[in-house]
Design a protein around this motif. Structure first.
Motif, PDB file in Angstrom:
ATOM      1  N   ILE A 469      -9.454  -0.964   7.414  1.00  0.00           N
ATOM      2  CA  ILE A 469     -10.298  -1.379   6.279  1.00  0.00           C
ATOM      3  C   ILE A 469     -11.599  -0.596   6.420  1.00  0.00           C
ATOM      4  N   ASP A 470     -11.640   0.563   5.829  1.00  0.00           N
ATOM      5  CA  ASP A 470     -12.835   1.398   5.930  1.00  0.00           C
ATOM      6  C   ASP A 470     -12.962   2.251   4.681  1.00  0.00           C
ATOM      7  N   ALA A 471     -13.871   3.231   4.750  1.00  0.00           N
ATOM      8  CA  ALA A 471     -14.127   4.065   3.582  1.00  0.00           C
ATOM      9  C   ALA A 471     -12.920   4.912   3.206  1.00  0.00           C
ATOM     10  N   ALA A 472     -12.059   5.221   4.187  1.00  0.00           N
ATOM     11  CA  ALA A 472     -10.905   6.071   3.903  1.00  0.00           C
ATOM     12  C   ALA A 472      -9.941   5.421   2.918  1.00  0.00           C
ATOM     13  N   ASN A 473      -9.714   4.123   3.046  1.00  0.00           N
ATOM     14  CA  ASN A 473      -8.805   3.459   2.097  1.00  0.00           C
ATOM     15  C   ASN A 473      -9.544   2.551   1.128  1.00  0.00           C
ATOM     16  N   ASN A 474     -10.883   2.636   1.128  1.00  0.00           N
ATOM     17  CA  ASN A 474     -11.697   1.900   0.159  1.00  0.00           C
ATOM     18  C   ASN A 474     -12.768   2.827  -0.413  1.00  0.00           C
ATOM     19  N   PRO A 475     -12.370   3.824  -1.192  1.00  0.00           N
ATOM     20  CA  PRO A 475     -13.348   4.751  -1.767  1.00  0.00           C
ATOM     21  C   PRO A 475     -14.269   4.053  -2.769  1.00  0.00           C
ATOM     22  N   ASP A 476     -15.391   4.680  -3.051  1.00  0.00           N
ATOM     23  CA  ASP A 476     -16.382   4.093  -3.960  1.00  0.00           C
ATOM     24  C   ASP A 476     -15.782   3.715  -5.306  1.00  0.00           C
ATOM     25  N   LEU A 481     -14.829  -1.243  -8.607  1.00  0.00           N
ATOM     26  CA  LEU A 481     -13.992  -2.053  -9.500  1.00  0.00           C
ATOM     27  C   LEU A 481     -13.628  -3.406  -8.888  1.00  0.00           C
ATOM     28  N   GLY A 482     -14.161  -3.701  -7.694  1.00  0.00           N
ATOM     29  CA  GLY A 482     -13.942  -5.006  -7.092  1.00  0.00           C
ATOM     30  C   GLY A 482     -12.790  -5.074  -6.094  1.00  0.00           C
ATOM     31  N   TYR A 483     -12.253  -3.929  -5.692  1.00  0.00           N
ATOM     32  CA  TYR A 483     -11.126  -3.926  -4.769  1.00  0.00           C
ATOM     33  C   TYR A 483     -11.606  -3.832  -3.315  1.00  0.00           C
ATOM     34  N   MET A 484     -10.905  -4.527  -2.439  1.00  0.00           N
ATOM     35  CA  MET A 484     -11.009  -4.290  -1.006  1.00  0.00           C
ATOM     36  C   MET A 484      -9.596  -4.256  -0.455  1.00  0.00           C
ATOM     37  N   GLN A 485      -9.259  -3.187   0.228  1.00  0.00           N
ATOM     38  CA  GLN A 485      -7.880  -2.959   0.652  1.00  0.00           C
ATOM     39  C   GLN A 485      -7.775  -2.913   2.164  1.00  0.00           C
ATOM     40  N   ALA A 486      -6.769  -3.636   2.689  1.00  0.00           N
ATOM     41  CA  ALA A 486      -6.439  -3.581   4.109  1.00  0.00           C
ATOM     42  C   ALA A 486      -5.043  -3.001   4.258  1.00  0.00           C
ATOM     43  N   ASP A 487      -4.912  -1.963   5.053  1.00  0.00           N
ATOM     44  CA  ASP A 487      -3.609  -1.354   5.335  1.00  0.00           C
ATOM     45  C   ASP A 487      -3.185  -1.786   6.727  1.00  0.00           C
ATOM     46  N   VAL A 488      -2.076  -2.530   6.796  1.00  0.00           N
ATOM     47  CA  VAL A 488      -1.628  -3.120   8.054  1.00  0.00           C
ATOM     48  C   VAL A 488      -0.241  -2.588   8.392  1.00  0.00           C
ATOM     49  N   GLN A 489      -0.091  -2.109   9.599  1.00  0.00           N
ATOM     50  CA  GLN A 489       1.218  -1.674  10.107  1.00  0.00           C
ATOM     51  C   GLN A 489       1.572  -2.523  11.324  1.00  0.00           C
ATOM     52  N   VAL A 490       2.832  -2.983  11.370  1.00  0.00           N
ATOM     53  CA  VAL A 490       3.291  -3.815  12.475  1.00  0.00           C
ATOM     54  C   VAL A 490       4.643  -3.287  12.945  1.00  0.00           C
ATOM     55  N   LYS A 491       4.797  -3.149  14.257  1.00  0.00           N
ATOM     56  CA  LYS A 491       6.066  -2.690  14.821  1.00  0.00           C
ATOM     57  C   LYS A 491       6.834  -3.879  15.389  1.00  0.00           C
TER      58      LYS A 491
END
Length: 519
Positions: A469-476, A481-491
């Protein structure tokens, strides 16, 4: 010195000199996983609410809420009994009927044989025919006592009811329907309605005892479609759809074999995050069931289909060995296991035989392989671990080898439902670096707990999960537009399906042993 909850004080617009205290919630949040042992079962019963998910954990619950098991198709109580034997202790049972179910009833009479009070069973069903009620003199002088009885349930006693004539009858109705303040609550067995009598109650040897009749289960025209039911809002939901919002993660529609209903089951399973277990008709070969699966077009991790090799189970209540649908055993075993575990090669202790075993036609390895290839499962004996009954594929109906394990379905639903239930508080918060940090830390803490429990991980030493959850997957442009994105990977941990042992043996074999110094 005013005190404010964090966020309620505008610190940029203070005017009065003073000490201001803001209560800050802990920055570190922890979440617990959702329950994974909730088993939904839908079938017919002789008692209980229709279209309502009833909580059952022990046999006594089943007897009181849905009645005893009966030898018939779609029987809910039988499926519940099997499930409890296999360790399922968090069941949501849904009763269905064909609409012809009726409630048993009886009447309390006066001295002229006129009706003083009509008592009707709280629920429809034949169990209501076992109800009885006795009206006798009460403990206090010039009072009456009504006792309502049902075998296996503590009697309901309404004592010291006063009045004469029509007033007495009305007071009996009030005590039954509304309870007696400070003494006992309303009846959970019967509903009372007042009659036309204004005379005293009829008595024989100081009491009037009545038996109930007329209760029916409403099972004459039950079909697989009735188990599916209808969707809607609240009380309009019937059958499978009554399980919406109950948190069930494994579902068994008792004895359902109609493959045309499987796509609807898949849709429900995907929307609710639950695993739908079903089977082919009794005696149907794996090739026949495979054809039905392909025709239905069900290629999804949300559905598990077993072949038509049905199991035999000893029914202690009815004193006979009965042939039962394999999904009843499979769903119960899966619900009783932790979500990262597979039912593959796990013993089913209450299975006494199967159709194939009874006919002395054991499965060959090629047949087991064909069943696996067909995206099906089968319960049989022996298993790789010994001479016991168990699953021989541990697969769902997905054709994708990376998502076709039973453990994939359950772990994916477990993790996704846990995340969905835990982060609603983020909506409405300001998108700050601190919010990102808190959210990321909470997700990582949960996943690290799964690592510690041996539920996820990499046996070769790699990382078990990643959270971004950082600037890389949450661009300006998205943040604005009100989005906050978390990218989660689980093995996930892999289930061992094939254990290979390479044996080199013989008189000419040379064995070299490393010399390790003794400690």
């Amino acid at each position: 010195m005013p005190i404010y909850p964090a966020g309620s004080l505008n610190t940029a617009a203070l005017t009065a000199p003073d000490l201001y205290v803001q209560i800050q919630p802990p920055k570190t949040r922890y979440i617990n996983g959702v329950a994974t042992d909730i088993l939904g079962i839908v079938g017919v019963a002789s008692w209980g609410a229709v279209g309502s998910a009833m909580l059952i954990g022990i046999p006594q619950d089943a007897a009181q809420k849905i009645g005893n098991q009966q030898v018939r198709k779609y029987d809910l109580a039988s499926a519940v009994a099997i499930s409890i034997q296999l360790g399922a202790s968090n069941i949501r049972a849904v009763r269905v009927t064909d609409g012809t179910d009726t409630a048993a009833s009886s009447t309390l009479k006066d001295t002229a044989a006129a009706t003083g009070v009509t008592l009707t069973a709280f629920y429809t069903g034949t169990l209501g025919n076992s109800l009885s009620a006795t009206l006798t003199a009460g403990t206090a002088n010039s009072s009456w006592k009504l006792t309502v009885s049902l075998p296996g349930v503590a009697p309901e006693v309404f004592d010291n009811i006063t009045g004469t004539g029509s007033t007495l009858w009305a007071n009996i109705v009030s005590a039954v329907n509304l309870g007696q303040s400070g003494i006992r609550g309303p009846s959970q067995l019967v509903i009372a309605t007042v009659g036309a009598s204004s005379a005293a109650p009829q008595q024989t040897s100081g009491a009037q005892t009545i038996s109930f009749t007329g209760g029916t289960d409403g099972t004459t025209t039950i079909t697989d479609a009735v188990l599916i039911g209808v969707d809607g809002a609240g009380a309009t939901r019937k059958g499978m759809y009554a399980l919406r919002g109950t948190g069930v993660q494994t579902v068994n529609l008792v004895d359902l074999t109609d493959s045309t209903q499987w796509p609807t089951m898949v849709t429900f399973g995907l929307s609710e995050g639950c695993y739908m277990i079903t089977q082919g008709p009794a005696g149907a070969s794996y090739s026949t069931v495979s054809t039905s699966l392909n025709t239905a077009g069900c290629d999804s991790y949300a559905l598990k289909v077993l072949v038509g090799d049905w199991e035999y189970w000893y029914d202690q209540v009815n004193g006979q060995q009965r042939m039962m649908a394999p999904a009843t055993f499979s769903a119960a075993k899966i619900a009783a296991l932790a979500p990262h575990q597979s039912p593959l090669n796990k013993p089913l202790t209450n299975v006494v035989s199967t159709q194939r075993v009874l006919s002395q036609q054991p499965y060959s390895l090629s047949e087991i392989g064909a069943i696996n290839t067909a995206r099906l499962d089968v319960i049989t004996n022996p298993c790789p671990g010994g001479n016991y009954y168990g699953h021989r594929s541990g697969l769902n109906c997905s054709s994708n080898p990376t998502t076709n394990g039973d453990n994939y379905t359950r772990m994916t639903n477990f993790i996704s439902l846990t995340l969905a239930a835990s982060f609603g508080y983020v909506v409405g918060q300001l998108h700050t670096t601190e919010l990102r940090r808190q959210t990321k830390s909470t997700i990582e803490s949960f996943l690290q707990a799964l690592v510690a429990q041996g539920m996820i991980g990499d046996p070769n030493g790699g990382p078990a999960f990643s959270v971004q959850i950082d600037a890389a997957n949450n661009p300006d442009s998205r943040v604005a537009l009100g989005y906050m994105q978390a990218d989660v990977q689980v093995k996930y941990l892999s289930v061992v399906r094939y254990f290979l042992i390479n044996l080199e043996a013989g008189q000419s074999v040379t064995i070299t042993v490393a010399n390790n110094p003794r400690s």
